[in-house]
Design a protein around this motif. Structure first.
Motif, PDB file in Angstrom:
ATOM      1  N   ARG A 164       0.062   2.342   1.193  1.00 27.49           N
ATOM      2  CA  ARG A 164      -1.304   2.346   1.714  1.00 27.49           C
ATOM      3  C   ARG A 164      -1.461   1.459   2.942  1.00 27.49           C
ATOM      4  O   ARG A 164      -2.119   1.815   3.923  1.00 27.49           O
ATOM      5  CB  ARG A 164      -2.250   1.894   0.598  1.00 27.49           C
ATOM      6  CG  ARG A 164      -3.707   1.945   0.959  1.00 27.49           C
ATOM      7  CD  ARG A 164      -4.529   1.588  -0.272  1.00 27.49           C
ATOM      8  NE  ARG A 164      -5.904   1.386   0.118  1.00 27.49           N
ATOM      9  CZ  ARG A 164      -6.351   0.305   0.737  1.00 27.49           C
ATOM     10  NH1 ARG A 164      -5.515  -0.663   1.029  1.00 27.49           N
ATOM     11  NH2 ARG A 164      -7.622   0.190   1.072  1.00 27.49           N
TER      12      ARG A 164
ATOM     13  N   LEU B 281      -8.692   5.693  -1.281  1.00 30.24           N
ATOM     14  CA  LEU B 281      -7.628   4.858  -0.722  1.00 30.24           C
ATOM     15  C   LEU B 281      -7.992   4.360   0.680  1.00 30.24           C
ATOM     16  O   LEU B 281      -7.628   3.248   1.073  1.00 30.24           O
ATOM     17  CB  LEU B 281      -6.307   5.638  -0.668  1.00 30.24           C
ATOM     18  CG  LEU B 281      -5.649   5.932  -2.017  1.00 30.24           C
ATOM     19  CD1 LEU B 281      -4.510   6.927  -1.843  1.00 30.24           C
ATOM     20  CD2 LEU B 281      -5.119   4.643  -2.643  1.00 30.24           C
TER      21      LEU B 281
ATOM     22  N   ARG C 147      -2.756   3.775   5.994  1.00 25.89           N
ATOM     23  CA  ARG C 147      -4.213   3.854   5.973  1.00 25.89           C
ATOM     24  C   ARG C 147      -4.811   3.845   7.377  1.00 25.89           C
ATOM     25  O   ARG C 147      -5.610   4.708   7.744  1.00 25.89           O
ATOM     26  CB  ARG C 147      -4.790   2.703   5.136  1.00 25.89           C
ATOM     27  CG  ARG C 147      -6.307   2.656   5.157  1.00 25.89           C
ATOM     28  CD  ARG C 147      -6.841   1.473   4.369  1.00 25.89           C
ATOM     29  NE  ARG C 147      -8.278   1.374   4.558  1.00 25.89           N
ATOM     30  CZ  ARG C 147      -8.871   0.753   5.575  1.00 25.89           C
ATOM     31  NH1 ARG C 147      -8.137   0.154   6.493  1.00 25.89           N
ATOM     32  NH2 ARG C 147     -10.192   0.733   5.687  1.00 25.89           N
TER      33      ARG C 147
ATOM     34  N   CYS D  16      -0.373   8.097   2.133  1.00 27.95           N
ATOM     35  CA  CYS D  16      -1.195   6.927   1.801  1.00 27.95           C
ATOM     36  C   CYS D  16      -0.825   6.349   0.439  1.00 27.95           C
ATOM     37  O   CYS D  16      -0.860   5.133   0.237  1.00 27.95           O
ATOM     38  CB  CYS D  16      -2.670   7.315   1.826  1.00 27.95           C
ATOM     39  SG  CYS D  16      -3.776   5.962   2.283  1.00 27.95           S
TER      40      CYS D  16
END
Length: 412
Positions: free
Chosen positions: A305, A342, A309, A301
């Motif tokens: 990201r 995140l 994600r 991640c």
């Protein structure tokens, strides 16, 4: 019975015990003398004998170590002493290994590893394995005698038995810290990775453990394994029913190492069920394996990201990560919190609905602290998450402000 009679009986019993002790000591001395004579005979055969004599001597080494183990166990189990059977067993067989290692048998056994005779290779491998187990000095001696190159050659064999004996030998020898740089530089690792896909169950377990041993070598200036190891490691982790086992701990440790490279991260996400296997380990693993698994997910991640994600969220990672913020090691808790930030902090997108998040946190708190304290624990977790989210947002604002130069302002 009078006092004098009692004293006489006690003295007689004490004398009998002393006589029994003297007898046992004498018998032990005779056994040790016979064992030493046998060790000298084995050593002489290996150094001066023909091939058949060497093979016989190598087999005798295995028998002698096993006999020391079993006889020690037998005597210790019938003894009334306070020492445990396992400690006596280790002591007796350990002394036998040590004496054999000091008798000059290691070098000729190593030379037998390159013999064209399969019986010679098999016998020497088994003998070396028995000498190396639980004996650090013998492990170092075996590598110093040049055993690693022929063992690496045996890893290439199509003969499954010899190849897996060589894998077990590499595993055993790599447990000694002084041996790790030599084995790491030998080219054994790629061959061990092949065994992860094509070996027997025991061969795969030994290969994972050997690779894990080599990965802890501080002298390594290059990665022990590359992305080719990801797929077989993921498959083995998926097949592992006990995500809290030592095997799972070693497999996830290797996957975390691999997640530090772009090729490794791509391989994890491209392997069928790769991210799911890590998420399941976060949920069901031991303290060690959960720390490695969340570390691998975090590495994905943090690297990109936007790419990872949704993949992580889709596998249902949130409940396991939330629980880990409460139950994990200090490192695992910090990693889980960072990863949750995140996964949740998305100004442009809708995050988890607050009611859903609260329910998940409450359920976890209930399992950890019980129904009486669940509400208080859940409130604390949510407050911590909000605080961290605010800190993260403030950090981003400060970063943007710092990167906004006067020229940027004037041109906007």
């Amino acid at each position: 019975m009078g006092r004098e009679e009692e004293e006489a009986i006690a003295a007689e019993e004490e004398e009998e015990e002393e006589e029994e002790a003297r007898k046992e000591k004498s018998e032990e001395a005779i056994r040790n003398q016979r064992k030493q004579s046998l060790i000298l005979e084995i050593s002489s055969k290996l150094i001066h004998g023909d091939l058949e004599a060497k093979i016989e001597a190598a087999r005798d080494i295995r028998k002698l170590v096993r006999k020391s183990t079993s006889s020690c166990y037998s005597s210790s189990s019938s003894s009334s002493s306070s020492s445990s059977p396992s400690s006596s067993l280790s002591s007796s067989s350990g002394k036998t290994r040590s004496k054999l290692g000091a008798s000059g048998v290691i070098q000729p056994l190593v030379l037998m590893l390159v013999s064209p005779n399969p019986d010679a290779r098999d016998a020497s491998l088994l003998a070396l394995l028995n000498l190396a187990v639980r004996d650090e000095r013998n492990k170092v001696k075996i590598v110093a005698a040049g055993a690693v190159p022929p063992l690496v050659d045996l890893l290439r064999f199509e003969n499954g038995s010899l190849r897996e004996l060589a894998t077990a030998a590499i595993l055993t020898l790599s447990a000694a810290a002084p041996n790790k740089p030599t084995i790491a530089a030998s080219g054994a690792a790629p061959l061990l990775v092949q065994i992860l896909s094509s070996g027997s169950v025991q061969g795969k377990v030994d290969a994972v453990t050997a690779l894990h041993n080599l990965s802890t070598c501080k002298e390594n200036s290059f990665p022990i394994i590359d992305a080719k190891a990801v797929s077989p490691l993921i498959n083995l982790l998926k097949e592992c029913k006990k995500k809290y086992s030592k095997f799972a701990e070693k497999a996830t440790a290797l996957l975390e190492i691999l997640s530090n490279s772009e090729e490794g991260r791509v391989a994890i996400s491209d392997t069928d069920g790769g991210i799911l296997a890590l998420v399941e380990t976060v949920e069901d693993g031991s303290l060690v394996s959960t720390e490695h698994a969340v570390g691998a997910l975090l590495s994905l991640c943090q690297s990109c990201r936007d790419k990872y994600r949704e993949l992580i969220l889709k596998e249902g990672a949130i409940p396991g990560l939330l629980r880990l913020t409460v139950e994990g090691t200090a490192e695992a808790r910090e990693r889980a919190r960072t990863l949750l930030d995140l996964l949740r902090d998305t100004p442009e997108e809708k995050g988890l609905a607050s009611s859903v998040l609260e329910k998940i946190v409450y359920d976890i708190a209930k399992r950890v602290d019980g129904a009486d304290k669940a509400a208080e624990t859940a409130k604390r977790i949510l407050q911590d998450m909000v605080q961290r989210s605010m800190e993260h947002s403030m950090s981003r604002i400060q970063h943007r402000a710092a990167s906004c130069t006067p020229s940027n302002i004037s041109s906007s």
